[in-house]
Write a protein that holds these residues in place. Structure first.
Motif, mmCIF file in Angstrom:
data_model
loop_
_atom_site.group_PDB
_atom_site.id
_atom_site.type_symbol
_atom_site.label_atom_id
_atom_site.label_comp_id
_atom_site.label_asym_id
_atom_site.label_seq_id
_atom_site.Cartn_x
_atom_site.Cartn_y
_atom_site.Cartn_z
ATOM 1 N N CYS A 160 0.815 -1.219 0.000
ATOM 2 C CA CYS A 160 0.000 0.000 0.000
ATOM 3 C C CYS A 160 0.845 1.263 0.000
ATOM 4 O O CYS A 160 0.488 2.245 -0.662
ATOM 5 C CB CYS A 160 -0.965 0.000 1.190
ATOM 6 S SG CYS A 160 -0.177 -0.210 2.807
ATOM 7 N N GLU A 161 1.969 1.276 0.720
ATOM 8 C CA GLU A 161 2.780 2.489 0.775
ATOM 9 C C GLU A 161 3.368 2.838 -0.592
ATOM 10 O O GLU A 161 3.544 4.025 -0.915
ATOM 11 C CB GLU A 161 3.896 2.357 1.815
ATOM 12 C CG GLU A 161 4.980 1.342 1.513
ATOM 13 C CD GLU A 161 4.598 -0.091 1.849
ATOM 14 O OE1 GLU A 161 5.416 -0.998 1.607
ATOM 15 O OE2 GLU A 161 3.479 -0.302 2.382
ATOM 16 N N TYR A 214 2.377 5.979 -3.115
ATOM 17 C CA TYR A 214 3.446 6.849 -3.611
ATOM 18 C C TYR A 214 3.254 7.125 -5.106
ATOM 19 O O TYR A 214 3.325 8.268 -5.555
ATOM 20 C CB TYR A 214 4.803 6.202 -3.366
ATOM 21 C CG TYR A 214 5.988 7.108 -3.689
ATOM 22 C CD1 TYR A 214 6.608 7.849 -2.687
ATOM 23 C CD2 TYR A 214 6.472 7.239 -4.986
ATOM 24 C CE1 TYR A 214 7.685 8.687 -2.967
ATOM 25 C CE2 TYR A 214 7.535 8.076 -5.289
ATOM 26 C CZ TYR A 214 8.141 8.794 -4.264
ATOM 27 O OH TYR A 214 9.193 9.635 -4.560
ATOM 28 N N VAL A 260 -1.101 11.954 2.390
ATOM 29 C CA VAL A 260 -0.910 10.513 2.558
ATOM 30 C C VAL A 260 -1.166 10.207 4.027
ATOM 31 O O VAL A 260 -0.637 10.884 4.912
ATOM 32 C CB VAL A 260 0.514 10.098 2.158
ATOM 33 C CG1 VAL A 260 0.761 8.631 2.484
ATOM 34 C CG2 VAL A 260 0.743 10.376 0.678
ATOM 35 N N PHE A 273 -1.115 7.349 7.014
ATOM 36 C CA PHE A 273 -0.738 6.049 7.560
ATOM 37 C C PHE A 273 -1.658 5.744 8.731
ATOM 38 O O PHE A 273 -1.880 6.600 9.598
ATOM 39 C CB PHE A 273 0.716 6.073 8.038
ATOM 40 C CG PHE A 273 1.723 5.883 6.935
ATOM 41 C CD1 PHE A 273 2.376 4.669 6.773
ATOM 42 C CD2 PHE A 273 2.015 6.922 6.070
ATOM 43 C CE1 PHE A 273 3.299 4.495 5.750
ATOM 44 C CE2 PHE A 273 2.940 6.758 5.044
ATOM 45 C CZ PHE A 273 3.586 5.543 4.886
ATOM 46 N N SER A 291 -2.353 3.113 11.864
ATOM 47 C CA SER A 291 -1.740 2.054 12.658
ATOM 48 C C SER A 291 -2.025 2.308 14.131
ATOM 49 O O SER A 291 -2.848 3.158 14.491
ATOM 50 C CB SER A 291 -0.226 1.984 12.391
ATOM 51 O OG SER A 291 0.331 0.803 12.944
ATOM 52 N N TYR A 336 -0.186 -2.048 9.378
ATOM 53 C CA TYR A 336 -0.441 -0.647 9.062
ATOM 54 C C TYR A 336 -1.126 -0.619 7.701
ATOM 55 O O TYR A 336 -1.086 -1.593 6.948
ATOM 56 C CB TYR A 336 0.857 0.181 9.022
ATOM 57 C CG TYR A 336 1.828 -0.246 7.940
ATOM 58 C CD1 TYR A 336 1.783 0.338 6.675
ATOM 59 C CD2 TYR A 336 2.772 -1.254 8.167
ATOM 60 C CE1 TYR A 336 2.661 -0.076 5.671
ATOM 61 C CE2 TYR A 336 3.645 -1.662 7.173
ATOM 62 C CZ TYR A 336 3.587 -1.067 5.928
ATOM 63 O OH TYR A 336 4.441 -1.475 4.930
ATOM 64 N N HIS A 337 -1.755 0.496 7.406
ATOM 65 C CA HIS A 337 -2.362 0.665 6.087
ATOM 66 C C HIS A 337 -2.134 2.101 5.659
ATOM 67 O O HIS A 337 -1.937 2.991 6.503
ATOM 68 C CB HIS A 337 -3.858 0.349 6.131
ATOM 69 C CG HIS A 337 -4.470 0.159 4.785
ATOM 70 N ND1 HIS A 337 -3.911 -0.639 3.811
ATOM 71 C CD2 HIS A 337 -5.608 0.682 4.214
ATOM 72 C CE1 HIS A 337 -4.655 -0.617 2.730
ATOM 73 N NE2 HIS A 337 -5.690 0.178 2.939
ATOM 74 N N VAL A 338 -2.136 2.352 4.339
ATOM 75 C CA VAL A 338 -1.843 3.678 3.811
ATOM 76 C C VAL A 338 -2.862 4.038 2.736
ATOM 77 O O VAL A 338 -3.148 3.214 1.853
ATOM 78 C CB VAL A 338 -0.414 3.755 3.216
ATOM 79 C CG1 VAL A 338 -0.030 5.215 2.983
ATOM 80 C CG2 VAL A 338 0.608 3.075 4.108
ATOM 81 N N ASP A 341 -8.300 4.394 -1.526
ATOM 82 C CA ASP A 341 -7.767 3.193 -0.880
ATOM 83 C C ASP A 341 -7.898 2.056 -1.894
ATOM 84 O O ASP A 341 -9.003 1.613 -2.205
ATOM 85 C CB ASP A 341 -8.559 2.879 0.392
ATOM 86 C CG ASP A 341 -8.092 1.605 1.095
ATOM 87 O OD1 ASP A 341 -7.194 0.911 0.565
ATOM 88 O OD2 ASP A 341 -8.627 1.299 2.173
ATOM 89 N N TYR A 357 5.956 13.440 1.334
ATOM 90 C CA TYR A 357 6.026 12.001 1.081
ATOM 91 C C TYR A 357 6.821 11.698 -0.187
ATOM 92 O O TYR A 357 7.684 10.808 -0.200
ATOM 93 C CB TYR A 357 4.618 11.431 0.974
ATOM 94 C CG TYR A 357 4.554 9.918 1.030
ATOM 95 C CD1 TYR A 357 4.984 9.231 2.155
ATOM 96 C CD2 TYR A 357 4.049 9.174 -0.039
ATOM 97 C CE1 TYR A 357 4.918 7.848 2.221
ATOM 98 C CE2 TYR A 357 3.972 7.800 0.013
ATOM 99 C CZ TYR A 357 4.414 7.135 1.148
ATOM 100 O OH TYR A 357 4.362 5.770 1.203
ATOM 101 N N VAL A 409 5.380 4.812 9.614
ATOM 102 C CA VAL A 409 4.431 3.922 10.291
ATOM 103 C C VAL A 409 4.325 4.256 11.774
ATOM 104 O O VAL A 409 3.261 4.130 12.384
ATOM 105 C CB VAL A 409 4.853 2.451 10.099
ATOM 106 C CG1 VAL A 409 3.971 1.517 10.926
ATOM 107 C CG2 VAL A 409 4.781 2.061 8.624
#
Length: 226
Positions: free
Chosen positions: A19-20, A24, A44, A46, A48, A73-75, A94, A134, A186
């Motif tokens: 996901c990260e 990006y 962006v 994150f 968690s 974690y999710h982004v 997402d 980012y 994260v």
């Protein structure tokens, strides 16, 4: 006034479990559209907690229609309008949700997170990073996805990943001095390390639903690494 978010680029790259990196490449694509940056603040986010065990609903990988997926974690990407008439909303991108792409922030928040779960599974923190920071400062050598290899194996095998890697080289922002700072993004330790601002689950809805609150933003200032 009607303001619709941009559609997902037709050539958007998506690799499951990365996901990260998916995010990006998406914000990189958005950054090439000058009209977008004049209308939207691109962030962006994150998601968690300190245990790195967060439950998210309506994820495509859920084995049950109404079940949750537990991520470390999710982004995601959030587009927030720079002006706020009452009919304007923030939008979430997402790649892993079933709710739509994009989907309004209020719908996404209501149907993705729950406080009716054990504390260790709650999505208790959100690190919000501007797209420019980012793009310039993020780097990952993908080592967090390496499989554990027994020390007794001889010869040592080539790197093995727990999920297939994306079909392009590892990402390193043009201003990043490190080969890997993923875990600094994260991390949900506020004012100690990381980039951007950390919000808890009670603060984040207001941040993306209403106009910018200068006092809230000032109270959340962290040291941005350059």
């Amino acid at each position: 006034m009607s303001l619709l978010p941009p559609e997902l680029p037709k050539d958007a790259v998506y690799t499951p479990y990365w996901c990260e990196e998916n995010v990006y490449l998406l914000v990189q694509s958005f950054s090439q559209n000058p009209l977008l940056s004049e209308t939207w603040d691109v962030s962006v986010v994150f998601i968690s907690n300190h245990n790195r065990t967060v439950a998210l609903w309506n994820q495509k990988l859920s084995k049950e229609p109404y079940g949750a997926v537990v991520w470390d974690y999710h982004v995601v990407v959030v587009l927030r309008p720079q002006v706020y008439p009452s009919n304007l909303r923030s939008w979430v991108y997402d790649f892993d949700t079933r709710l739509g792409l994009p989907v309004t922030w209020d719908s996404y928040f209501a149907q993705t997170f729950s406080t009716n779960v054990p504390d260790e599974l709650q999505s208790s923190s959100f690190r919000v990073v501007s797209a420019n920071i980012y793009l310039n400062q993020f780097a990952s050598d993908r080592s967090h996805m390496l499989a554990n290899i027994s020390a007794s194996e001889t010869p040592v095998p080539s790197p093995t990943y727990i999920h297939p890697v994306p079909p392009y080289p590892p990402i390193r922002g043009p201003q990043c001095m490190s080969h890997n700072n993923l875990m600094e993004f994260v991390s949900m330790i506020e004012n100690i390390d990381g980039y951007g601002d950390v919000f808890n689950v009670h603060e984040i809805p207001t941040f993306f639903l209403g106009p910018k609150d200068p006092e809230l933003c000032r109270s959340k200032e962290t040291s941005i690494k350059t």
